[in-house]
Design a protein around this motif. Structure first.
Motif, PDB file in Angstrom:
ATOM      1  N   LEU A  75       0.800  -1.221   0.000  1.00  0.00           N
ATOM      2  CA  LEU A  75       0.000   0.000   0.000  1.00  0.00           C
ATOM      3  C   LEU A  75       0.834   1.273   0.000  1.00  0.00           C
ATOM      4  CD1 LEU A  75      -2.727  -1.081   2.579  1.00  0.00           C
ATOM      5  CD2 LEU A  75      -2.845  -1.159   0.078  1.00  0.00           C
ATOM      6  N   LEU A  76       2.089   1.169   0.453  1.00  0.00           N
ATOM      7  CA  LEU A  76       2.946   2.351   0.533  1.00  0.00           C
ATOM      8  C   LEU A  76       4.288   2.083  -0.140  1.00  0.00           C
ATOM      9  CD1 LEU A  76       2.284   3.228   4.284  1.00  0.00           C
ATOM     10  CD2 LEU A  76       1.301   4.372   2.285  1.00  0.00           C
ATOM     11  N   PRO A  77       4.273   1.849  -1.446  1.00  0.00           N
ATOM     12  CA  PRO A  77       5.539   1.584  -2.136  1.00  0.00           C
ATOM     13  C   PRO A  77       6.434   2.818  -2.115  1.00  0.00           C
ATOM     14  CG  PRO A  77       3.781   1.968  -3.722  1.00  0.00           C
ATOM     15  CD  PRO A  77       3.124   1.898  -2.374  1.00  0.00           C
ATOM     16  N   VAL A  78       7.743   2.585  -2.119  1.00  0.00           N
ATOM     17  CA  VAL A  78       8.703   3.693  -2.136  1.00  0.00           C
ATOM     18  C   VAL A  78       8.964   4.058  -3.593  1.00  0.00           C
ATOM     19  CG1 VAL A  78      11.019   4.422  -1.513  1.00  0.00           C
ATOM     20  CG2 VAL A  78       9.729   2.948   0.034  1.00  0.00           C
ATOM     21  N   PRO A  79       8.565   5.253  -4.023  1.00  0.00           N
ATOM     22  CA  PRO A  79       8.698   5.625  -5.435  1.00  0.00           C
ATOM     23  C   PRO A  79      10.142   5.913  -5.828  1.00  0.00           C
ATOM     24  CG  PRO A  79       7.861   7.479  -4.176  1.00  0.00           C
ATOM     25  CD  PRO A  79       7.929   6.318  -3.219  1.00  0.00           C
ATOM     26  N   ASP A  80      10.426   5.811  -7.101  1.00  0.00           N
ATOM     27  CA  ASP A  80      11.745   6.144  -7.639  1.00  0.00           C
ATOM     28  C   ASP A  80      11.541   6.783  -9.005  1.00  0.00           C
ATOM     29  OD1 ASP A  80      14.367   6.390  -8.336  1.00  0.00           O
ATOM     30  OD2 ASP A  80      14.792   4.231  -8.425  1.00  0.00           O
ATOM     31  N   THR A  81      11.211   8.073  -8.999  1.00  0.00           N
ATOM     32  CA  THR A  81      10.887   8.790 -10.238  1.00  0.00           C
ATOM     33  C   THR A  81      12.094   9.487 -10.850  1.00  0.00           C
ATOM     34  OG1 THR A  81      10.358  10.871  -9.114  1.00  0.00           O
ATOM     35  CG2 THR A  81       8.586   9.232  -9.303  1.00  0.00           C
ATOM     36  N   GLY A  82      13.200   9.566 -10.085  1.00  0.00           N
ATOM     37  CA  GLY A  82      14.356  10.314 -10.557  1.00  0.00           C
ATOM     38  C   GLY A  82      14.353  11.753 -10.095  1.00  0.00           C
ATOM     39  N   SER A  83      13.326  12.150  -9.349  1.00  0.00           N
ATOM     40  CA  SER A  83      13.202  13.516  -8.837  1.00  0.00           C
ATOM     41  C   SER A  83      12.856  13.464  -7.361  1.00  0.00           C
ATOM     42  CB  SER A  83      12.110  14.279  -9.597  1.00  0.00           C
ATOM     43  OG  SER A  83      11.678  15.415  -8.872  1.00  0.00           O
ATOM     44  N   LEU A  84      13.595  14.185  -6.544  1.00  0.00           N
ATOM     45  CA  LEU A  84      13.332  14.194  -5.109  1.00  0.00           C
ATOM     46  C   LEU A  84      11.926  14.692  -4.818  1.00  0.00           C
ATOM     47  CD1 LEU A  84      14.104  13.992  -2.129  1.00  0.00           C
ATOM     48  CD2 LEU A  84      15.154  16.267  -2.336  1.00  0.00           C
ATOM     49  N   ARG A  85      11.529  15.814  -5.393  1.00  0.00           N
ATOM     50  CA  ARG A  85      10.211  16.370  -5.103  1.00  0.00           C
ATOM     51  C   ARG A  85       9.106  15.394  -5.511  1.00  0.00           C
ATOM     52  NH1 ARG A  85       5.889  19.244  -6.967  1.00  0.00           N
ATOM     53  NH2 ARG A  85       5.036  20.787  -5.485  1.00  0.00           N
TER      54      ARG A  85
END
Length: 208
Positions: A75-85
């Protein structure tokens, strides 16, 4: 073994039993909270013997921690979009949605209400250490990209991100404004969370 015999899949039954026990644990937690959960109840819900649970998990606390962490991973995956914000906003938004749900709201309050006996403290500490360890990857990656100073403390930064959400759910019992995650993230990123001598997050550089 005959030619038409069905080969056994290694770990097939073990995986099914594990899934049944963890699902039963979450059902029991949502129904009774951490204080009311018993291995006997979990075993009855899962259709297994208590000894099987103790043999695999050892203690009631270990069982609860694994079940809760699995639920959090889903339910709370840790995202990795390439952007801190973007990572912080995605994580805070998913946490706000979870805490606004009946299950998430009840769990957060139950976790906060656990006692200070050694077993409860150990369970709480294990859960939060694991969650902070995983969500801290957001900060570690941002440091590696040069978006944050090298001496940024990942755990402290994540605490500053999630604390306002938990505060409203557990203490003030206020509904979470949909705009709140973005407000928290921008405050954190611009160093407005503290004017002390050594703020943890400062001089944030957005990627060019």
């Amino acid at each position: 073994m005959t030619d038409n015999a069905t080969p056994r899949r290694p770990g097939g039954r073990s995986a099914r039993v594990r899934r049944a026990v963890l699902d039963a644990t979450l059902d029991a937690l949502h129904a009774h909270g951490m204080a009311g959960l018993t291995v006997a109840d979990v075993a009855a819900r899962a259709g297994v013997h208590e000894t099987s649970i103790y043999r695999r998990w050892g203690t009631r606390e270990n069982l609860m921690v694994e079940a809760l962490l699995e639920e959090a991973e889903e339910l709370l995956p840790v995202p990795d979009t390439g952007s801190l914000r973007k990572d912080l906003l995605a994580y805070a938004t998913s946490l706000a949605a979870y805490l606004s749900s009946p299950i998430g709201n009840a769990f957060d309050r139950a976790l906060a209400a656990t006692g200070d006996d050694p077993a409860s403290v150990r369970t709480r500490d294990q859960y939060w250490e694991a969650r902070y360890g995983r969500s801290g990857d957001i900060i570690e990656r941002a440091i590696a990209r040069g978006e944050l100073p090298a001496d940024t403390d990942p755990r402290h930064a994540i605490e500053m991100l999630v604390a306002p959400l938990h505060f409203k759910v557990v203490l003030t019992r206020e509904p979470l404004d949909p705009k709140l995650p973005e407000q928290i993230v921008d405050t954190l990123l611009h160093g407005l969370l503290a004017d002390g001598a050594s703020p943890t997050v400062r001089h944030v550089r957005e990627p060019q």
